[in-house]
Design a protein around this motif. Sequence first.
Motif, short mmCIF file in Angstrom:
data_model
loop_
_atom_site.label_atom_id
_atom_site.label_comp_id
_atom_site.label_asym_id
_atom_site.label_seq_id
_atom_site.Cartn_x
_atom_site.Cartn_y
_atom_site.Cartn_z
N LEU A 4 4.30 -5.13 40.02
CA LEU A 4 5.48 -5.87 40.52
C LEU A 4 5.72 -7.12 39.68
CD1 LEU A 4 5.24 -5.68 44.40
CD2 LEU A 4 7.25 -5.21 43.04
N MET A 44 10.92 -7.73 38.89
CA MET A 44 12.13 -7.24 39.58
C MET A 44 12.89 -8.41 40.20
SD MET A 44 10.50 -3.88 41.25
CE MET A 44 11.90 -3.08 41.98
N ALA A 83 12.04 2.12 41.38
CA ALA A 83 11.85 1.36 40.14
C ALA A 83 11.86 2.33 38.95
CB ALA A 83 10.53 0.62 40.21
N GLU A 129 14.89 -11.32 42.14
CA GLU A 129 14.45 -12.15 43.26
C GLU A 129 15.17 -11.79 44.56
OE1 GLU A 129 11.92 -14.50 43.44
OE2 GLU A 129 11.45 -13.60 41.51
N VAL A 162 15.76 -8.99 45.78
CA VAL A 162 15.24 -7.81 46.48
C VAL A 162 14.02 -8.22 47.31
CG1 VAL A 162 14.45 -5.43 46.17
CG2 VAL A 162 15.96 -6.45 44.48
N THR A 193 10.75 -3.99 49.88
CA THR A 193 11.61 -3.01 49.20
C THR A 193 11.11 -2.78 47.78
OG1 THR A 193 13.39 -4.04 50.43
CG2 THR A 193 14.04 -2.45 48.75
N LYS A 194 10.75 -3.89 47.11
CA LYS A 194 10.26 -3.79 45.72
C LYS A 194 9.01 -2.92 45.68
CE LYS A 194 11.20 -8.51 44.52
NZ LYS A 194 10.63 -9.72 43.98
N ARG A 195 8.11 -3.18 46.64
CA ARG A 195 6.85 -2.44 46.71
C ARG A 195 7.11 -0.95 46.92
NH1 ARG A 195 1.61 -3.99 47.36
NH2 ARG A 195 0.42 -2.41 48.48
N ARG A 239 9.79 0.71 46.14
CA ARG A 239 10.41 1.30 44.94
C ARG A 239 9.36 1.58 43.87
NH1 ARG A 239 15.90 -2.36 44.30
NH2 ARG A 239 16.92 -1.61 46.17
N VAL A 240 8.42 0.64 43.72
CA VAL A 240 7.35 0.83 42.72
C VAL A 240 6.48 2.02 43.13
CG1 VAL A 240 5.23 -0.20 41.81
CG2 VAL A 240 7.34 -1.52 41.84
N LYS A 279 10.43 -8.21 49.17
CA LYS A 279 9.14 -7.81 48.60
C LYS A 279 8.75 -6.39 49.06
CE LYS A 279 4.49 -9.48 47.88
NZ LYS A 279 3.43 -10.31 48.41
#
Lengths: 250, 202
Positions: free
Chosen positions: B24, B29, B2, B31, B33, B37-39, B41-42, B35
Amino acid sequence: MKQRHFVEGLSNGQQLMAAIAQAENRAAPEKNWILVEGDPGFGKSRATTRAAVQKDARFVRAKAGWTPHWALADLADVLSIPRRHRTEDLLRDIVIELMTRPRMLFVDEIDHAARTERVLETLRDITDQTECILVAVGMKSAQGLVKRFPQIFGRITRIVTFGPASFDDVKLMCTELTDVKIADDLIEEMRRRTGGKLREVMDCIARVEAVGRKSRETVTLASWGNRPLLTEDRALASQSVTPLRAVSNG
Amino acid sequence: MADANAILLLLSKGHGSLTVGGILSGLGMGEHVAKRTKRARVLAALAVLQRGGLAELTWPKEDKAHPGALFHITPAGRAFLKDGKKLPCCRRGKLDVPPPADTLQQRFWSAMRILRKFTVPELIGAAAKDESPRSCRTRAYKFLDALRSAGVVTELRVRGDGFKRFALVRDLGPHAPAARADHLLDHNTRETIPFATTEAKL
């Protein structure tokens, strides 16, 4: 020998640089390929490596088993972008990279790539979209291989053929690489005997220089006499001497 | 990863501390992606901020309202934002650094990446421009000495003509690394590579 590692101004190298300059100032954006071909020993690798370094280009070697994906993965590596699993993602990333940071591409051993049309077409896709210059380097047969595909051959703006060094080239090398004066007749003999191969010419210059330093005079063909000029001459000279053991046994 | 700059800006707003979930939702970020993966990246971006001393983590176990870790912006982070500075963009571990300058060392490095196996004369033949041969040779050996100490280059068998041969065993990227007193600075990732031995000279 003078501590020089590259002689600027040799005819083959000049042709290559002129072709690059011509491609940089081309009128038709899609004519952005340069084909460099020639037999080994005429300084092709040296000149193309040097041109690639001086132009901050990216240099990749084609492999015998290149597929479009493998070719793109190799290009991604030299462009320092991550490899992707899908070919279309890889191609898109390479195109974006080359459009944001335009660079010249050198593809060595193009003969390997030219065996399959799909690899050449993939390279054409990249150069058509990005308008970057691609220098394809191959053996003497490369032109014939590429000629089979008119859509690729039409992209070539200039063909540079690396041939034997001329008399002027050998003379320039003698001037640049040694302080010893070498007469024109010996230079011509060196060119004739070496077949214009640069590595052999450099070896000859080193031998002539050793003699010239001792005599402190201009080395001519007459003063050179029967001394060996090439490595093979030395081998022949040593063979002609009858070994002592053979004489004693006889 | 991110955008670390966006997270820093987010932390500077509001009450100054956020959980990963809060970041998040604040970043919004895409939709598409996942969850997880988003976590990830953050968290990767937060690690960069923590390493730079721009953000810090607390773990308020007693606070029932915030069961997870809380991230805060540090005074250094606020000063960083106030000065209008930005962290370099990161793309899968490679920093988005400007194109390399046309220096002799950079040309040596480009030549090494092309040739892979080389002698010093070959390297100079490809890279030298107007520099004197003596200066080229000295600088080539110095650079190779540092690269060899860091394990980027290895020495091969001596060739018939008597020149030492080297092989590039670790391609760091298009930017030439810089030699420091006891380490090599990789400008592609801003990582440092310590020298294995300092006494071994060419």
